[in-house]
Design a protein around this motif. Structure first.
Motif, mmCIF file in Angstrom:
data_model
loop_
_atom_site.group_PDB
_atom_site.id
_atom_site.type_symbol
_atom_site.label_atom_id
_atom_site.label_comp_id
_atom_site.label_asym_id
_atom_site.label_seq_id
_atom_site.Cartn_x
_atom_site.Cartn_y
_atom_site.Cartn_z
ATOM 1 N N CYS A 1 42.416 37.649 36.665
ATOM 2 C CA CYS A 1 43.857 39.043 37.015
ATOM 3 C C CYS A 1 43.936 39.440 35.675
ATOM 4 C CB CYS A 1 44.124 39.342 38.333
ATOM 5 S SG CYS A 1 43.124 38.915 39.505
ATOM 6 N N VAL A 2 45.074 38.324 35.155
ATOM 7 C CA VAL A 2 45.307 39.092 34.178
ATOM 8 C C VAL A 2 45.188 39.307 32.649
ATOM 9 C CG1 VAL A 2 48.217 37.629 34.404
ATOM 10 C CG2 VAL A 2 46.245 36.264 33.487
ATOM 11 N N ALA A 3 43.716 38.430 32.372
ATOM 12 C CA ALA A 3 43.324 38.925 30.806
ATOM 13 C C ALA A 3 43.203 40.112 31.432
ATOM 14 C CB ALA A 3 41.828 38.334 31.398
ATOM 15 N N LEU A 4 42.799 41.113 32.596
ATOM 16 C CA LEU A 4 42.448 42.234 32.490
ATOM 17 C C LEU A 4 44.044 43.196 32.186
ATOM 18 C CD1 LEU A 4 40.696 42.629 35.807
ATOM 19 C CD2 LEU A 4 39.276 42.382 33.704
ATOM 20 N N ASP A 5 44.404 43.246 32.785
ATOM 21 C CA ASP A 5 45.756 43.367 31.600
ATOM 22 C C ASP A 5 46.388 43.369 30.570
ATOM 23 O OD1 ASP A 5 46.705 43.724 34.641
ATOM 24 O OD2 ASP A 5 47.673 41.894 34.587
ATOM 25 N N LEU A 6 45.633 42.034 29.797
ATOM 26 C CA LEU A 6 46.044 41.904 28.406
ATOM 27 C C LEU A 6 44.611 43.210 27.468
ATOM 28 C CD1 LEU A 6 46.189 39.168 26.305
ATOM 29 C CD2 LEU A 6 44.623 40.519 25.621
ATOM 30 N N LEU A 7 43.555 43.127 28.314
ATOM 31 C CA LEU A 7 42.931 44.099 27.754
ATOM 32 C C LEU A 7 42.835 45.832 27.595
ATOM 33 C CD1 LEU A 7 39.322 41.925 28.729
ATOM 34 C CD2 LEU A 7 40.153 42.282 26.247
ATOM 35 N N ARG A 8 43.705 45.318 29.147
ATOM 36 C CA ARG A 8 43.768 47.235 29.188
ATOM 37 C C ARG A 8 44.892 47.608 28.308
ATOM 38 N NH1 ARG A 8 45.042 47.014 34.002
ATOM 39 N NH2 ARG A 8 46.877 47.327 33.535
ATOM 40 N N ASN A 9 46.117 46.956 27.922
ATOM 41 C CA ASN A 9 47.150 47.052 27.579
ATOM 42 C C ASN A 9 46.827 46.442 25.635
ATOM 43 O OD1 ASN A 9 48.101 47.966 29.784
ATOM 44 N ND2 ASN A 9 49.576 45.356 29.735
ATOM 45 N N PHE A 10 45.956 46.005 25.344
ATOM 46 C CA PHE A 10 46.135 45.470 23.872
ATOM 47 C C PHE A 10 44.747 46.023 23.656
ATOM 48 C CE2 PHE A 10 49.163 42.811 25.078
ATOM 49 C CZ PHE A 10 50.597 43.174 24.356
ATOM 50 N N TYR A 11 43.062 45.782 24.111
ATOM 51 C CA TYR A 11 42.181 46.208 23.892
ATOM 52 C C TYR A 11 41.377 47.315 24.858
ATOM 53 C CZ TYR A 11 42.529 41.940 20.798
ATOM 54 O OH TYR A 11 43.144 40.602 20.015
ATOM 55 N N ASP A 12 42.249 48.667 24.718
ATOM 56 C CA ASP A 12 41.481 50.115 25.567
ATOM 57 C C ASP A 12 40.694 49.599 26.681
ATOM 58 O OD1 ASP A 12 41.546 53.065 25.577
ATOM 59 O OD2 ASP A 12 39.958 52.777 23.972
ATOM 60 N N GLY A 13 40.894 48.384 27.048
ATOM 61 C CA GLY A 13 39.831 48.016 28.633
ATOM 62 C C GLY A 13 40.140 48.713 29.310
ATOM 63 N N LYS A 14 38.763 49.019 29.826
ATOM 64 C CA LYS A 14 39.277 50.120 30.829
ATOM 65 C C LYS A 14 38.587 49.666 32.631
ATOM 66 C CE LYS A 14 39.220 53.384 27.817
ATOM 67 N NZ LYS A 14 40.002 54.473 27.248
ATOM 68 N N PRO A 15 38.770 50.445 33.401
ATOM 69 C CA PRO A 15 38.372 49.493 35.075
ATOM 70 C C PRO A 15 37.190 49.692 34.931
ATOM 71 C CG PRO A 15 40.616 51.047 34.872
ATOM 72 C CD PRO A 15 39.552 51.477 33.158
ATOM 73 N N GLY A 16 36.521 48.508 35.899
ATOM 74 C CA GLY A 16 35.639 48.459 36.168
ATOM 75 C C GLY A 16 34.758 48.069 35.044
ATOM 76 N N GLN A 17 35.332 48.296 33.587
ATOM 77 C CA GLN A 17 34.330 47.558 32.436
ATOM 78 C C GLN A 17 34.764 45.897 32.064
ATOM 79 O OE1 GLN A 17 33.799 51.133 29.729
ATOM 80 N NE2 GLN A 17 33.104 52.016 31.614
ATOM 81 N N MET A 18 35.882 45.643 31.794
ATOM 82 C CA MET A 18 36.034 44.722 31.356
ATOM 83 C C MET A 18 35.507 43.264 32.124
ATOM 84 S SD MET A 18 40.510 45.650 30.903
ATOM 85 C CE MET A 18 40.358 45.801 32.148
ATOM 86 N N GLY A 19 36.153 43.024 33.333
ATOM 87 C CA GLY A 19 35.801 41.295 33.843
ATOM 88 C C GLY A 19 35.023 42.081 35.714
ATOM 89 N N LYS A 20 34.618 41.916 36.300
ATOM 90 C CA LYS A 20 34.591 41.919 37.921
ATOM 91 C C LYS A 20 33.750 40.431 38.721
ATOM 92 C CE LYS A 20 32.114 46.262 37.310
ATOM 93 N NZ LYS A 20 30.773 47.207 37.984
ATOM 94 N N SER A 21 34.559 40.465 39.687
ATOM 95 C CA SER A 21 34.412 39.328 40.785
ATOM 96 C C SER A 21 33.886 39.290 41.923
ATOM 97 C CB SER A 21 35.710 38.361 41.245
ATOM 98 O OG SER A 21 35.867 36.992 41.638
ATOM 99 N N ILE A 22 34.012 38.544 42.724
ATOM 100 C CA ILE A 22 33.085 38.971 44.377
ATOM 101 C C ILE A 22 34.263 38.699 45.559
ATOM 102 C CG2 ILE A 22 30.612 39.203 43.325
ATOM 103 C CD1 ILE A 22 30.401 36.461 44.162
ATOM 104 N N PRO A 23 33.774 39.108 46.275
ATOM 105 C CA PRO A 23 34.995 37.961 47.852
ATOM 106 C C PRO A 23 34.084 36.619 47.521
ATOM 107 C CG PRO A 23 34.149 40.056 48.139
ATOM 108 C CD PRO A 23 33.009 39.863 47.122
ATOM 109 N N ALA A 24 35.017 36.022 47.827
ATOM 110 C CA ALA A 24 34.671 34.584 47.524
ATOM 111 C C ALA A 24 35.396 33.221 49.001
ATOM 112 C CB ALA A 24 34.878 33.812 47.047
ATOM 113 N N LEU A 25 34.935 32.596 49.919
ATOM 114 C CA LEU A 25 35.511 31.687 50.294
ATOM 115 C C LEU A 25 36.129 30.128 49.316
ATOM 116 C CD1 LEU A 25 33.287 30.713 53.997
ATOM 117 C CD2 LEU A 25 36.343 31.560 53.513
ATOM 118 N N GLU A 26 37.733 29.300 50.134
ATOM 119 C CA GLU A 26 37.890 29.213 49.598
ATOM 120 C C GLU A 26 38.162 27.769 50.498
ATOM 121 O OE1 GLU A 26 41.244 29.056 47.689
ATOM 122 O OE2 GLU A 26 42.677 29.415 49.150
#
Length: 456
Positions: A202-227
């Motif tokens: 998750c913190v990778a999205l914060d860095l891209l948003r703050n320093f590389y103008d990353g847009k929500p929904g375009q930077m990276g995605k995940s899915i529901p998963a069991l552990e």
């Protein structure tokens, strides 16, 4: 955590300002990835994040505070040099940094960025900031690794798939828990997202948003998963694993969704053949989701091939236009023992077995992506090359592989080839990205991905 450069340098560098001769005015340093036995090309990424530590106005009070913080270190803080320089530059760092655009794919052995002082009193400053700027080795190395994995996936997709649409999601960052800090996770995770769009960091999205103008929904995605912990919480008795799977499907397996369930908590083959393949089969089909079944132990190559065959037996498959099987309703997610070598071996094995790469939901990679790299992976180096127009460098007789470049060295691209050339060139590919306390050219995640893949 970004620190200002008053606090963030190697301690021995505190002794260097006094060592420069008084008649020296301007110096140049350069950064390169010397070589790698496997990767002939590197992806340049991550400098912009580190430049943030150099921006802004520095006050005399900041210098005195840094000196106090370093009291007792054994090396006096060079207060006089810092104060004199900042008084002449009105608090801004007299530096010019020229770099190849981030997202460029450049062969090893070439200059990637240059650092120069813009005021004579800052002749020691390019050396002082080596500590910060050398850390670009990390995002460069992770971005390079992910880039070459994507190339490998695309190579197999062209042979076994009808489209390449799934490839940007088929190498997934599982590495946040395996690195040394949240900042490492953010930097490495952001570097991975230059070539892929799947992440659990998750913190990778914060860095891209703050320093590389990353847009929500375009930077990276995940899915529901069991552990495993969710499954073990249901217990081994009373059909606990089945009840955990059943609740997971009820909560998240909706039409059009993609979900993933680790399935080796007790017996992977029983889970695939009986629980998923018989008792929950109709639930999966009726739910309309794609279920990624994740092994998490055993030999990765053998486990993936056997899992694909068992799932094919229970859920069936269709042949695509290339003549390879594509599973119905399910995929395999392999997140154990994954690195670039393992991916290549798995791809070769499933292709030989007649399965399309589309049968793989993703390869999840943790330590192999974000942690099993270091500064020497690509031979990263930051060296002085010019003093007042005079070429300087090192030529160690004991290891000529560590020889450095002599003289101001520029980077050009001619006839489709990158080349480092001594002397300033009119067709230089190095762009001024930082000058006198300010970032002068901003790049975005979209820019980086466009340079790499022609997308976003």
């Amino acid at each position: 955590m970004l620190l200002d450069i008053l606090h963030d340098t190697d301690s021995y560098k505190l002794s260097h300002p006094k060592l420069w001769e008084d008649n020296v005015r301007f110096v140049t340093c350069y950064f390169e990835c010397r070589s790698h036995e496997e990767f002939a090309e590197t992806v340049f990424f991550g400098l912009q994040y580190h430049l943030a530590a150099l921006t802004g106005i520095f006050q005399v009070a900041d210098v005195l505070r840094a000196a106090q913080d370093r009291e007792g270190l054994g090396i006096p803080f060079p207060v006089e040099h810092w104060v004199r320089m900042l008084e002449d530059t009105e608090g801004r760092l007299p530096l010019r940094i020229k770099a190849v655009p981030e997202g460029s794919v450049v062969p090893t052995g070439n200059v990637l960025f240059l650092v120069q002082n813009t005021h004579p009193l800052g002749r020691w400053l390019p050396g002082w900031i080596e500590t910060i700027l050398m850390r670009t080795w990390y995002p460069i190395t992770v971005a390079t690794l992910s880039f070459h994995v994507r190339r490998e996936l695309e190579r197999y997709a062209k042979v076994t798939c009808d489209t390449l649409d799934n490839v940007p999601y088929q190498f997934h960052d599982f590495g946040a828990r395996g690195v040394s800090s949240a900042e490492s996770a953010a930097i490495g995770g952001a570097a991975h997202l230059t070539s892929f769009k799947g992440t659990d960091t998750c913190v990778a999205l914060d860095l891209l948003r703050n320093f590389y103008d990353g847009k929500p929904g375009q930077m990276g995605k995940s899915i529901p998963a069991l552990e495993h912990s969710i499954i073990t919480a249901y217990g081994m008795e009373n059909d606990g694993e089945y009840r955990a799977f059943d609740r997971f499907l009820a909560q998240y397996a909706k039409p059009g969704s993609v979900v993933a369930a680790v399935s080796d908590t007790y017996d992977l083959w029983h889970a695939i053949d009986v629980l998923w393949g018989q008792r929950l089969k109709q639930r999966i089909i009726d739910g309309g989701a794609i279920l990624g079944i994740r092994p998490d132990s055993g030999d990765p190559v053998d486990v993936v091939v056997r899992a694909l065959r068992m799932l094919d037996n229970r859920f069936g498959s269709t042949l695509n236009s290339k003549g390879f099987k594509v599973l119905n309703h399910v995929k395999v997610v392999q997140g154990d023992g994954i690195d670039r070598k393992a991916i290549s071996e798995i791809l070769a094995a499933i292709t030989q077995a007649g399965f399309s790469l589309d049968c793989i939901g993703t390869f999840g990679c943790g330590g192999g992506l974000l942690q099993k790299v270091n500064r020497d992976t690509l031979g990263c180096a930051y060296k002085l090359c010019e003093v007042d127009g005079r070429p300087v460098g090192k030529r160690p007789a004991t290891d000529l592989a560590k020889a450095s470049k002599f003289g101001y060295t520029d980077l050009v691209r001619r006839d489709g080839m990158w080349k480092s050339v001594v002397g300033k060139q009119t067709d230089s590919r190095l762009v001024t990205v930082f000058e006198d306390g300010e970032i002068s050219a901003l790049t975005t995640l979209a820019d980086v991905r466009n340079r790499l893949w022609g997308e976003d």
